[in-house]
Design an enzyme around this catalytic site. Structure first.
Site, PDB file in Angstrom:
ATOM      1  N   GLY A 175       2.619  -2.970   8.543  1.00 43.97           N
ATOM      2  CA  GLY A 175       2.820  -3.452   9.818  1.00 43.97           C
ATOM      3  C   GLY A 175       4.099  -3.798  10.138  1.00 43.97           C
ATOM      4  N   GLU A 206      -6.448  -5.120   3.361  1.00 43.15           N
ATOM      5  CA  GLU A 206      -6.339  -6.390   2.577  1.00 43.15           C
ATOM      6  C   GLU A 206      -7.322  -6.214   1.358  1.00 43.15           C
ATOM      7  OE1 GLU A 206      -3.670  -7.512   3.247  1.00 43.15           O
ATOM      8  OE2 GLU A 206      -3.542  -7.341   5.327  1.00 43.15           O
ATOM      9  N   THR A 211       0.976  -1.168   0.056  1.00 40.74           N
ATOM     10  CA  THR A 211       0.100   0.013  -0.135  1.00 40.74           C
ATOM     11  C   THR A 211       0.705   1.506  -0.027  1.00 40.74           C
ATOM     12  OG1 THR A 211      -1.785  -1.162   1.343  1.00 40.74           O
ATOM     13  CG2 THR A 211      -1.661   1.304   1.312  1.00 40.74           C
TER      14      THR A 211
END
Length: 717
Positions: free
Chosen positions: A235, A479, A196
């Protein structure tokens, strides 16, 4: 100050110094029914089902105890069915026991921690888990692994490390797997997954990070060409990761070959400092997940060797020649696997927890009177409360079945991909996308309903519900953003409809489009709507109608001269609705088939049939317009649906507490003052509130603000 329980426990578990959660066993509150006793003895499970959380016989709230006394089925047997067999239940409980007896994994006082404290605790647990797995002999391909993260149940770091490894295993060559996986498995490196960007998320083709092949040095040069191309959200990127899989547009001799994955080192393995050309950090506070160091990544002429492009399906040869093996969509296959595992590991588990908390609380919370002169009623006895909580409970079981369906589909598809057969990819991608959207959206709304159904106490962090809600809410976005995913499913459906019209074969999930029949719902009375064939056909008709009518509108627009992309945009609301209807139909059909297969489990089959009926009728009741639209279901028939639906609430309400007990969550896993097995809600809320640092620290506002304010007013008086 410590508050003594009204019924102080006198025993604890034989396994842990602090107890956890009796499911059914000899420490049960009430005597099990004969069917329960027989079931438990037949299965001869270890007595981990007695892991008491400081609750024994007289320690359980009588209102909750009475709910368990009249279960119409064996709770233990249902637990085993949910787990997929006795051995799975035994393994899961052993993992839970080992994790929860280890003080490093304690979640006590988690609700009072700062962001830095939560992050540090998450890393500490992740590091200790690696050691624990080695001590226990657990491996990532062993039977225990699937239960570890449920057992840890909370803040833990390095979850993106798993996706980093999965990407390499899925997309890497044998040589790349041999090089990187041992390093990652032994945590000699810590991985992340950088897909992303600030300017692009679900639309992967629009990613702007570039990777230019330099033939003279046999390297790829990675760059972030502008601010919108900065990787944002990965993350473990902010402070932890040493390496990451970066998705970038591949350029060879000035030609773009689309998005490809590259392994990039971002921090030194000696001192954890950022590597040359790397700018990275934490993106700042979020709605939740404060323990996760979601990060940003900016690349400035970062060079990686040619061998660092994951090349199982796509390869750049030394001379710059580009070779593709299989479908270009294979690079997105990691996301397909993540979406499927996301539903079971995170989304569904959170709804199960929310239902457990809200239903147990509703069985002990008394409010107002149903009958004058009687004591205040359990709020679970109110039809409005049942209508809030029982459809989400039914949905848990429906989505549990659909998760098994998706997993089997994925396993078959992956075996074919291993043989270089990519035929199953379109259906697998479409279903993983559509179900990720449907299930996350439904479960998020359901968790919020559970929170609100608990009134003011549900708003307290100590209830466990706010963190469940803010965590599950994020699943609608990461996601793949849900609307985009539904439209990807819709595109697949439109293509399949076109194939059907020309007599071409289509994947199994859409064969019903070739057998659409006009007609009306044949139900004559409300009991007919308890027949799975009746409501399954209604869902099939509704889904087919929405797909066909939307495809027709799309065709009409293009034939009238509207450009294809404009026509698509003008139909997107209805396309998303059609995709959701398709997934809803598959869910109902699959649940009904699952119930049918339970013939040898009569006790479980009966309650599962009630839940299947409730799930299906709730969907019709809540979306009446699409079923009434073309007259397939008439107005009087909709009244029958409503009547049968409301009747089912009272039937399932009797088993509501046993149905959530079957999820077999320990109190430590739930971490909820409202949802504990013993139902001692008010004592636990007060005890936990005493742990707040604000109750032991000097009031920081008193000296500076309150004291002058109060003394100034007193002097005037």
């Amino acid at each position: 100050m410590q508050v003594q329980h009204l019924n102080q426990p006198t025993e604890t578990s034989p396994y842990c110094s602090q107890a956890n959660h009796p499911l059914q066993g000899c420490q049960q509150v009430t005597s099990p029914s004969p069917s329960q006793s027989n079931s438990v003895s037949r299965m001869a499970l270890p007595e981990t089902s007695k892991y008491s959380q400081g609750s024994v016989l007289d320690g359980v709230n009588p209102d909750l105890a009475s709910e368990r006394q009249t279960a119409s089925f064996s709770v233990e047997k249902l637990t085993v069915w949910l787990d997929g067999g006795v051995e799975h239940t035994r393994t899961r409980r052993a993992v839970v026991e080992a994790i929860e007896c280890d003080p490093v994994f304690s979640r006590e006082n988690q609700y009072f921690q700062s962001q830095n404290e939560r992050y540090e605790a998450a890393v500490r647990k992740a590091v200790h888990l690696h050691k624990k797995m080695h001590e226990m002999g657990w491996t990532e391909d062993g039977p225990e692994f699937k239960y570890i993260y449920r057992a840890v149940s909370g803040d833990i770091a390095f979850l993106l490390h798993r996706i980093f490894k999965r990407s390499i295993l899925m997309l890497g060559s044998d040589q790349q797997i041999a090089k990187w996986i041992p390093l990652a498995t032994q945590y000699q490196i810590i991985g992340s997954y950088a897909q992303t960007e600030l300017g692009h998320g679900t639309y992967l083709q629009g990613l702007e990070t570039t990777a230019v092949f330099d033939m003279t040095t046999q390297e790829f040069i990675l760059n972030t060409p502008k601010i919108s191309a900065m990787k944002w959200w990965p993350g473990d990127m902010g402070r932890s990761a040493t390496h990451t899989v970066v998705f970038a547009q591949l350029y060879i001799h000035g030609k773009c070959y689309g998005v490809h994955p590259f392994i990039v080192q971002i921090r030194s393995l000696q001192d954890h400092s950022l590597c040359p050309g790397i700018t990275a950090g934490d993106i700042g506070p979020k709605m939740n997940f404060e323990h996760v160091d979601n990060g940003y990544l900016l690349l400035q002429n970062v060079r990686v060797p040619r061998e660092n492009m994951l090349n199982k399906f796509c390869e750049v040869q030394p001379d710059g020649n580009y070779i593709r093996r299989g479908s270009p969509q294979i690079n997105y296959f990691t996301m397909t696997t993540v979406r499927i595992s996301l539903l079971a590991d995170e989304v569904l588990t959170r709804l199960m927890k929310a239902c457990t908390i809200a239903i147990r609380y509703s069985a002990v919370r008394r409010q107002s009177k149903l009958m004058p002169g009687e004591q205040e009623a359990k709020i679970l006895d109110y039809q409005t409360q049942q209508e809030k909580l029982l459809p989400p409970l039914a949905a848990v079981y429906a989505f549990h079945s659909i998760n098994n369906y998706l997993q089997e589909l994925f396993d078959r598809g992956y075996r074919e991909i291993q043989r270089n057969n990519f035929d199953t990819l379109p259906e697998l991608h479409a279903l993983s996308s559509g179900f990720k959207a449907l299930v996350t959206q439904y479960c998020t709304s359901a968790v919020e309903i559970c929170l609100r159904a608990c009134g003011g106490h549900g708003y307290s962090m100590l209830s466990g519900l706010p963190s469940l809600y803010t965590n599950i809410l994020a699943s609608c976005i990461y996601e793949g953003e849900n609307t985009i995913l539904l439209l990807q499913t819709a595109r697949f459906l439109v293509k399949c409809l076109k194939a059907v019209s020309t007599g071409q074969p289509v994947p199994p999930s859409v064969t019903y489009l070739a057998a659409v029949k006009p007609g009306k719902c044949p139900a004559k009375n409300k009991s007919d709507f308890l027949c799975s064939d009746i409501y399954t056909e209604a869902y099939q008709h509704m889904a087919a109608r929405l797909i066909i009518s939307t495809a027709a509108k799309l065709q009409d627009l293009t034939q009238s001269g509207v450009k294809k992309h404009d026509a698509w945009n003008l139909c997107t609301v209805q396309l998303a609705q059609a995709a959701k209807a398709h997934c809803h139909y598959i869910t109902v059909k699959n649940f009904a088939e699952t119930v049918e297969k339970l013939k040898t489990e009569a006790g479980i089959q009966k309650i599962m049939k009630h839940l299947c009926d409730l799930f299906a009728l709730h969907g019709i009741f809540s979306n009446a317009g699409v079923f009434l639209h073309d007259g397939y279901i008439s107005g009087p028939q909709m009244d029958m649906v409503t009547s049968s639906y409301l009747d089912l609430l009272a039937v399932i309400r009797k088993d509501a507490v046993p149905l959530v007990d079957a999820f077999d969550f320990t109190d430590k896993t739930l971490n909820s003052a409202l949802g504990s097995y013993d139902g001692q809600v008010y004592q636990r809320l007060y005890e936990w509130a005493q742990k707040s640092p604000t109750n032991t620290q000097m009031n920081p506002a008193y000296k500076r603000y309150l004291k002058p304010l109060l003394h100034n007013r007193l002097s005037k008086l």
